[in-house]
Design an enzyme around this catalytic site. Sequence first.
Site, PDB file in Angstrom:
ATOM      1  N   TYR A  20       0.801  -1.217   0.000  1.00 31.94           N
ATOM      2  CA  TYR A  20       0.000   0.000   0.000  1.00 31.94           C
ATOM      3  C   TYR A  20       0.835   1.268   0.000  1.00 31.94           C
ATOM      4  CZ  TYR A  20      -3.657  -3.287   1.213  1.00 31.94           C
ATOM      5  OH  TYR A  20      -4.514  -4.345   1.210  1.00 31.94           O
ATOM      6  N   TYR A 148     -11.883  -7.107   7.055  1.00 32.33           N
ATOM      7  CA  TYR A 148     -10.754  -7.250   6.142  1.00 32.33           C
ATOM      8  C   TYR A 148     -10.484  -8.736   5.934  1.00 32.33           C
ATOM      9  CZ  TYR A 148      -6.205  -7.320   3.995  1.00 32.33           C
ATOM     10  OH  TYR A 148      -5.185  -7.585   3.120  1.00 32.33           O
ATOM     11  N   ASP A 249     -12.900 -16.289   9.530  1.00 28.49           N
ATOM     12  CA  ASP A 249     -11.561 -15.904   9.075  1.00 28.49           C
ATOM     13  C   ASP A 249     -10.709 -15.605  10.314  1.00 28.49           C
ATOM     14  OD1 ASP A 249      -9.268 -14.732   8.151  1.00 28.49           O
ATOM     15  OD2 ASP A 249     -10.245 -13.329   6.779  1.00 28.49           O
ATOM     16  N   LYS A 278      -1.156 -16.392   8.798  1.00 34.50           N
ATOM     17  CA  LYS A 278      -0.262 -15.536   9.588  1.00 34.50           C
ATOM     18  C   LYS A 278       0.624 -16.254  10.617  1.00 34.50           C
ATOM     19  CE  LYS A 278      -2.013 -11.021   8.568  1.00 34.50           C
ATOM     20  NZ  LYS A 278      -3.355 -10.672   8.144  1.00 34.50           N
TER      21      LYS A 278
HETATM   22  C1  LIG Z   1      -3.914 -10.679   6.806  1.00 28.58           C
HETATM   23  C2  LIG Z   1      -5.298 -11.184   6.684  1.00 28.58           C
HETATM   24  C3  LIG Z   1      -5.724 -11.837   5.510  1.00 28.58           C
HETATM   25  C4  LIG Z   1      -4.842 -11.977   4.276  1.00 28.58           C
HETATM   26  O1  LIG Z   1      -3.714 -12.733   4.519  1.00 28.58           O
HETATM   27  P1  LIG Z   1      -2.434 -12.589   3.523  1.00 28.58           P
HETATM   28  O2  LIG Z   1      -1.495 -13.655   3.985  1.00 28.58           O
HETATM   29  O3  LIG Z   1      -1.913 -11.196   3.728  1.00 28.58           O
HETATM   30  O4  LIG Z   1      -2.922 -12.809   2.154  1.00 28.58           O
HETATM   31  C5  LIG Z   1      -7.015 -12.318   5.477  1.00 28.58           C
HETATM   32  N1  LIG Z   1      -7.839 -12.187   6.527  1.00 28.58           N
HETATM   33  C6  LIG Z   1      -7.464 -11.578   7.673  1.00 28.58           C
HETATM   34  C7  LIG Z   1      -8.420 -11.482   8.811  1.00 28.58           C
HETATM   35  C8  LIG Z   1      -6.180 -11.043   7.788  1.00 28.58           C
HETATM   36  O5  LIG Z   1      -5.821 -10.403   8.900  1.00 28.58           O
END
Ligand SMILES: *Cc1c(COP(=O)(O)O)cnc(C)c1O
Length: 431
Positions: A20, A148, A249, A278
Amino acid sequence: MNKKYTSDIEFDQQHIWHPYTSMTQPLPAYKVVKANGVRITLESGEQLIDGMASWWSVVHGYNHQAINRAMHQQIDQVSHVMFGGLTHQPAIDLCRKLVAMTPANLDKVFLADSGSVAVEVAIKMAIQYWHSKGKAQKNTLMTVKGGYHGDTFAAMSVCDPVNGMHQLFQGFMAKSVFAPQPKSQFHQCWDHAETEELEQLFAQHHQHLAAFIIEPIVQGAGGMRFYHPEYLKQCRLLCDKYDVLLIADEIATGFGRTGKLFAFEHAEISPDILCLGKALTGGYLTLAATLCTKAIADTISSGDAGVFMHGPTFMGNPLACSAANASLSLLAENQWQTQIIDIETCLQDLKSIANHDNVADVRVLGAIGVVETKQSVNTAAIQAHFVKMGVWIRPFGKLIYIMPPYVISKNDLQQLIDAVKQVVQYPDIWN
Ligand SMILES: *Cc1c(COP(=O)(O)O)cnc(C)c1O
């Protein structure tokens, strides 16, 4: 200018995209030469205490012996091999662990190469599931505002419609249904009226809804807000009532960050599809996973295609799996619950600036501490102050937040907290 004479930093600014950023007015990037434990060493020799865990991922600190050892051993065996028609111990061990540590209903694992891809996979699973059931019209997603879920197109279609810049990609992106952002905060009273509009949306759209996707408890990159567990409980009930799949998520929140192994445990629910990423590899390599129920997997496999339509080149990369296996072992050995409680207790000290003129709100949950300011901060200015103070904290917009590696000591954490408390007083960070 003769390209040969550009310095590394100049070359970086002129030729390398960072997350970004503008290519014509890039923010300064600090050059890292090494990192150890919670300390990041810059080329200048300065050492910074890490307050970001490299975006939720480095939970055990940098350059950890156990993860290094596991990866060295794996590199001498096999670093990568295609996952089509072949399998290997690191992937089998990892999937065994994931199936064992997640709720009993989640027992099929898809290994993806990043968080965004894990979300794409979850969405494809939901759509293929309904297609296989003869309900191809159930191909829309619903979510809440302020979320997000990643930067790829399907993931972006369920990010906050304003902050996610849907405008920019209009016409190319799937249209999702957006419910209001959850209002009741984690530590506040639950307002029963809050899910009325959500239920109306379920009632209105369910015939076209494949899945409802949400970040459990913590809306991360969309605003660092912690909502009430009862909200998530209601989402589960509404998904059941209206026959819509629930995708959790947990890419940011998974593996202990909020004080529970998975944030959905705060609401005592279980999703139909779960995205992890992550912290999965302890921040060593990119790897993610999407888990689903047997019913979903069986239905997809009985459909027209007969197979699930996804298979990345680097699926189940052995080196990444070996890092994940070592990281998950450390999570248990290090007693993450105690680590998180200790961090959460220290982070409460941030609340001493809650009444400061520049501060709108201070909130703490697990190993996440957030100071929301009244005006947006000047990222370059604030970053420079933090670096001078010997800490690595990277705010965005009105959010100055700390989410350190779980292994941080009380003293180091206090330095991060003190830096945040100081910096909100500096006039030049308010543009
Ligand atoms: C960081 C994140 C993603 C995307 O993961 P990337 O490895 O950056 O593609 C998706 N959902 C949530 C909640 C996130 O924090």
